[in-house]
Design a protein around this motif. Structure first.
Motif, short mmCIF file in Angstrom:
data_model
loop_
_atom_site.label_atom_id
_atom_site.label_comp_id
_atom_site.label_asym_id
_atom_site.label_seq_id
_atom_site.Cartn_x
_atom_site.Cartn_y
_atom_site.Cartn_z
N PHE A 154 3.66 7.02 6.77
CA PHE A 154 2.58 6.59 7.66
C PHE A 154 1.22 6.81 7.00
O PHE A 154 0.33 5.96 7.12
CB PHE A 154 2.63 7.34 9.00
CG PHE A 154 3.46 6.66 10.04
CD1 PHE A 154 3.07 5.44 10.60
CD2 PHE A 154 4.62 7.24 10.51
CE1 PHE A 154 3.83 4.82 11.57
CE2 PHE A 154 5.40 6.63 11.49
CZ PHE A 154 5.00 5.41 12.02
N ALA A 155 1.06 7.94 6.34
CA ALA A 155 -0.23 8.24 5.69
C ALA A 155 -0.54 7.21 4.60
O ALA A 155 -1.67 6.73 4.51
CB ALA A 155 -0.22 9.66 5.11
N SER A 199 -1.41 3.89 6.36
CA SER A 199 -2.72 3.98 7.01
C SER A 199 -3.85 4.04 5.99
O SER A 199 -4.89 3.41 6.17
CB SER A 199 -2.77 5.21 7.92
OG SER A 199 -1.81 5.10 8.95
N GLU A 200 -3.65 4.80 4.94
CA GLU A 200 -4.68 4.94 3.90
C GLU A 200 -4.98 3.57 3.29
O GLU A 200 -6.14 3.21 3.09
CB GLU A 200 -4.20 5.92 2.83
CG GLU A 200 -5.28 6.48 1.95
CD GLU A 200 -6.23 7.44 2.68
OE1 GLU A 200 -7.44 7.28 2.48
OE2 GLU A 200 -5.77 8.32 3.42
N ARG A 222 -4.72 0.70 4.63
CA ARG A 222 -5.40 -0.17 5.60
C ARG A 222 -6.80 0.32 5.94
O ARG A 222 -7.66 -0.46 6.32
CB ARG A 222 -4.56 -0.31 6.86
CG ARG A 222 -3.30 -1.10 6.53
CD ARG A 222 -2.35 -1.19 7.67
NE ARG A 222 -1.16 -1.92 7.21
CZ ARG A 222 -0.50 -2.77 7.95
NH1 ARG A 222 -0.88 -3.00 9.19
NH2 ARG A 222 0.55 -3.38 7.47
N LEU A 223 -7.03 1.62 5.84
CA LEU A 223 -8.34 2.18 6.18
C LEU A 223 -9.32 2.15 5.00
O LEU A 223 -10.53 2.07 5.21
CB LEU A 223 -8.19 3.62 6.67
CG LEU A 223 -7.51 3.80 8.01
CD1 LEU A 223 -7.30 5.28 8.31
CD2 LEU A 223 -8.31 3.13 9.12
N VAL A 230 -7.43 8.62 6.01
CA VAL A 230 -6.59 9.15 7.09
C VAL A 230 -7.12 10.49 7.59
O VAL A 230 -7.12 10.76 8.78
CB VAL A 230 -5.12 9.29 6.62
CG1 VAL A 230 -4.28 10.01 7.65
CG2 VAL A 230 -4.53 7.92 6.34
N LEU A 276 -9.69 10.55 10.49
CA LEU A 276 -9.34 10.12 11.85
C LEU A 276 -9.65 11.15 12.94
O LEU A 276 -10.29 10.80 13.94
CB LEU A 276 -7.87 9.70 11.92
CG LEU A 276 -7.55 8.40 11.21
CD1 LEU A 276 -6.06 8.12 11.28
CD2 LEU A 276 -8.33 7.24 11.78
N LEU A 290 -4.76 0.53 12.41
CA LEU A 290 -3.79 1.61 12.61
C LEU A 290 -2.73 1.25 13.64
O LEU A 290 -1.55 1.50 13.43
CB LEU A 290 -4.52 2.90 13.02
CG LEU A 290 -5.37 3.52 11.91
CD1 LEU A 290 -6.20 4.65 12.47
CD2 LEU A 290 -4.50 3.99 10.77
N GLY A 292 -0.34 -1.21 12.06
CA GLY A 292 0.58 -0.53 11.14
C GLY A 292 1.68 0.20 11.88
O GLY A 292 2.85 0.17 11.47
N ASN A 293 1.31 0.88 12.98
CA ASN A 293 2.31 1.58 13.77
C ASN A 293 3.29 0.59 14.40
O ASN A 293 4.50 0.84 14.40
CB ASN A 293 1.64 2.43 14.86
CG ASN A 293 1.23 3.78 14.33
OD1 ASN A 293 1.99 4.74 14.42
ND2 ASN A 293 0.04 3.85 13.76
#
Length: 153
Positions: free
Chosen positions: A20-21, A24-25, A27-28, A35, A38, A110, A113-114
């Motif tokens: 997940f990290a 997320s990283e 995409r962020l 991450v 957040l 986020l 992604g989830n």
């Protein structure tokens, strides 16, 4: 029955968290966030914290790493500090217009992604997973608090 340390909940949750990290990283990063930002972004946006000490407590990290993260976020134009009118030794931390403008896209990325990561789960399974993880976190907090209390002189 053979015990397999690589099949323990702790190990599997760690692998999932790292996955997940990474997702997320990726995409962020284009939005200028990481991450680790957040909890700070959410706490500041929601008014749950405004000092370094409160942010560290909210994010469940120690003060020195929080200070380093806040310094980077300030350098990157995501937060600003101002003197606390009630306590001259403390400063209030707020999100900049840049951070506020980027937050909706970050949140959307986020959530997307989830949704993608849980795409093979039914809605009920995803809800159950979240509920189980919350229970697990509560249990782990209780255990670590009890162990820390036992170590005190």
């Amino acid at each position: 029955m053979k015990l397999d340390v690589l099949s323990t909940p702790g190990h599997l949750i760690s692998l999932a968290a790292r996955g997940f990290a990474r997702l997320s990283e990726a995409r962020l990063k284009p939005l200028g966030f990481g991450v680790g930002h957040l909890p700070v972004l959410v706490a500041l946006q929601d008014g749950k914290a405004s000092t370094q000490r409160d942010l560290a407590r909210f994010a469940r990290i120690e003060q020195p790493p929080m200070a380093q993260m806040l310094a980077r976020m300030e350098r990157d134009g995501l937060i600003q500090r101002s003197q606390d009118p009630k306590d001259g030794r403390s400063s209030r931390i707020t999100l900049t217009e840049i951070a506020l403008a980027r937050m909706p896209n970050a949140i959307a990325a986020l959530f997307e992604g989830n949704r993608e990561a849980l795409g093979d789960f039914t809605e009920e399974e995803a809800d159950q997973l979240v509920a189980l993880l919350r229970r697990l976190i509560t249990s782990l907090d209780r255990l670590t608090h009890a162990e820390a209390s036992q170590r005190l002189p």
